[in-house]
Design a protein around this motif. Structure first.
Motif, mmCIF file in Angstrom:
data_model
loop_
_atom_site.group_PDB
_atom_site.id
_atom_site.type_symbol
_atom_site.label_atom_id
_atom_site.label_comp_id
_atom_site.label_asym_id
_atom_site.label_seq_id
_atom_site.Cartn_x
_atom_site.Cartn_y
_atom_site.Cartn_z
ATOM 1 N N GLY A 1 0.825 -1.208 0.000
ATOM 2 C CA GLY A 1 0.000 0.000 0.000
ATOM 3 C C GLY A 1 0.855 1.252 0.000
ATOM 4 N N TRP B 1 0.950 -7.058 2.399
ATOM 5 C CA TRP B 1 -0.293 -6.303 2.245
ATOM 6 C C TRP B 1 -0.637 -5.635 3.572
ATOM 7 C CZ3 TRP B 1 -1.537 -5.952 -2.692
ATOM 8 C CH2 TRP B 1 -1.216 -6.997 -3.555
ATOM 9 N N GLY C 1 -3.275 -4.047 4.274
ATOM 10 C CA GLY C 1 -4.674 -4.301 4.592
ATOM 11 C C GLY C 1 -4.819 -5.559 5.431
ATOM 12 N N ALA D 1 -3.931 1.133 3.268
ATOM 13 C CA ALA D 1 -4.666 0.002 2.702
ATOM 14 C C ALA D 1 -5.558 0.468 1.562
ATOM 15 C CB ALA D 1 -5.487 -0.689 3.779
ATOM 16 N N TRP E 1 -12.503 -0.428 4.728
ATOM 17 C CA TRP E 1 -11.441 -0.260 5.717
ATOM 18 C C TRP E 1 -11.885 0.587 6.895
ATOM 19 C CZ3 TRP E 1 -8.295 -3.886 4.893
ATOM 20 C CH2 TRP E 1 -7.920 -4.263 3.609
#
Lengths: 387, 387
Positions: free
Chosen positions: B72, B188, B190, B251, B266
């Motif tokens: 990200g 990642w 996220g 994210a 998110w």
């Protein structure tokens, strides 16, 4: 067209609010503009441009990147950048010298291999918490300068002179940014940290002093409104840890100025801040009982305890602000608050003897018990401030 | 020599621990080394170097600056850098065109003035919270490119070609960094956020389940030790807000991957995170009573309530982790915990009728009352997870 018009007025309103909230944002913007204009003089003045040539652009890059809102951040970045350029460049030359020992065809292999190794090692070093906090930017610039110098040496034979020119322009740019940052309306992050810690304590004091009105003057319509604003006030106190740590790190770059000595104990602020947050957690738990209706005579003692502990906190806050220390009045307030809790407890004892329903007074008891905790944490804060 | 030897072994130990705590740090370091080596190919391959010349160094700078730990952050910086270079360069040309309309001597004045204005405005725009969160880096690069292009145009007539080459190399560098970041052991952010929120809830659940042992099995020497480790566990949960917000911002740059849809909510994670922290504040208040000795039969109910609410939290945590949702078992646990508190209250009622000293059971009552609050906040979390 109407919608976009509304958007523009909205934007203007937001911008105005940003400026009003902290006028230093406006002065900072002008400072950046000024620093950029000053550094562009390197281009316009013929003798200066003759000596530096296209390396002048490194001075501009440095000013843009190094100019930060606070003096501490600007100094930190400037010093990081200058040192990292010097060290990274030197290591780059070392690799170049190493490469010249091999045959011409192998140069690229030596350089590529050293790039891979140094890049990986330095990136890993950046993960060390101590490095990350203060020298992260420096390590990034170190990798950058090292890569540029070692790779350029493959193509350019006069890389030494070029690199020295760049280092010189980077030093000029850094000093320009630091001078503008310090001399024109400086923003000392240490002072901000000082004020933040003091104002957080003051906010808690405000809340405790207001406990009487909000908790006990129940049943009027405005209650929910004030409750909401309390939760908002808390939000900043409860989540201030990361901010305080960043500020203390940056404040470490600022040398003595005004009321702050060289090597001011910035870590002590973090300690006070931690204790303040612990106290805030207790008050947050206390806050839940505000919605309950006590309906009891005991409230006077609770209210008194709240007001006295609130006063003690405010005393502490102003002691931090003025950097003077009057422990006697604070101690008196704490003692008063303790007394109030004591009389509250004996009141509860009497009442239960008269056969009142215990479950009804549970909220009161919880409040009293939490208030006791609050008072204990206030005492801890006062000890930490004292140090 | 002995001391420095100890220092080195200490450093090695720390480095080993850093790598063991999160092995992705090691792979990330190698990824940076690899990306640097790849980008240096632009220098070694003759046809590539012939077309870009010294602009190739911008590709290296881009790789060093854009390569971040998570996908990200890399994507965000890469996209910011490319767009900002394009826009800043275009505006720089605009100013150059404007300057050519005036007489030769006035060029520098026009450029210096526009530098001051654009620099100040863009710096102020960076203070907007929405801009600061996602586009701060872009605005910094915008100012940088604009300054370089507009100032260089004063000295160099072929600035257009040079600027286009730079833009191209920056795009190459950004894509290289993004490709390495995504294709080789991607991190990642996220997924990290997802796991962080779930593990925070799990930690609270662990604590509540362990409430029985720690709170009620008093009077053994190991108690203080376990208490300490609890406070440490909390530290991260209580102060996770800033971290979660940064992660949610980053994210947002990651497109769909694995279990996460494009436009994954998110913000919902932030909501769950906020509620988790509120629950943690209550548990933190509860934690203070652990040091008190209850010495009462009521403890069974307390313990049961703690275990049941802990189980409910763990259920929620694993529901988040697996992204499936079994509300019935969670609801059963919450109901059980509530029942335990009810029976606790009636036990207290009976006991006080028998004329027990109220002050003695205040800690118990406080625990019961806080547990009720905890259960209520668990319910809120479960509602938020459900959304």
């Amino acid at each position: 067209p109407k919608k976009s018009c509304a958007n523009v007025t909205n934007l203007a309103k937001n911008a105005k609010k940003l400026g009003q909230d902290d006028p230093r944002r406006i002065t900072h913007s002008f400072k950046v503009g000024l620093a950029l204009t000053l550094v562009s003089m390197l281009f316009y003045v013929q003798p200066l441009y003759d000596s530096f040539g296209s390396s002048t652009m490194w001075a501009i890059m440095t000013v843009v990147v190094v100019m930060e809102f606070s003096v501490g951040a600007t100094l930190g970045k400037g010093i990081n950048r200058m040192l990292a350029t010097l060290l990274g460049g030197s290591l780059g030359f070392g690799v170049q010298q190493l490469a010249t020992l091999t045959e011409k065809e192998d140069h690229s292999i030596v350089i590529a291999f050293s790039l891979f190794i140094i890049g990986a090692i330095m990136t890993f070093v950046r993960f060390f918490p101590g490095v990350k906090a203060k020298y992260d930017y420096g390590f990034s610039i170190f990798i950058l300068t090292f890569s540029l110098v070692s790779i350029s040496s493959y193509r350019d034979d006069y890389i030494q002179i070029l690199a020295c020119k760049r280092l010189l322009t980077i030093i000029i740019g850094s000093f320009l940014a630091m001078i503008v940052s310090i001399c024109i309306w400086p923003v000392w992050i240490g002072e901000d940290l000082h004020n933040l810690v003091a104002s957080n304590i003051e906010k808690l004091g405000d809340f405790l002093e207001g406990l009487g009105e909000d908790y006990f003057d129940e049943s009027d319509g405005t209650k929910t409104v004030t409750n909401k604003s309390f939760a908002d006030k808390y939000e900043t106190v409860l989540n201030s840890k990361t901010r305080e740590e960043t500020m203390a790190n940056l404040a470490g770059w600022e040398a003595c100025h005004g009321r702050f000595r060289f090597r001011h104990p910035w870590k002590q602020y973090l300690k006070v801040g931690n204790l303040t947050r612990k106290c805030a957690y207790k008050i947050e738990a206390l806050d839940c009982y505000i919605s309950n209706d006590p309906g009891n005579k005991i409230k006077d003692s609770c209210q008194y305890a709240g007001i006295e502990s609130g006063k003690a906190l405010k005393e502490l806050s102003s002691a931090i602000k003025s950097m003077t220390w009057f422990s006697t009045t604070t101690k008196a307030h704490i003692a008063n608050a303790k007394g109030a809790i004591k009389s509250l407890n004996s009141l509860v004892k009497e009442n239960t003897r008269e056969g009142i329903d215990v479950l009804e007074i549970v909220p009161i008891l919880a409040v009293a018990s939490l208030l006791t905790d609050v008072i204990i944490s206030i005492q801890r804060i006062s000890e930490a401030v004292d140090e």
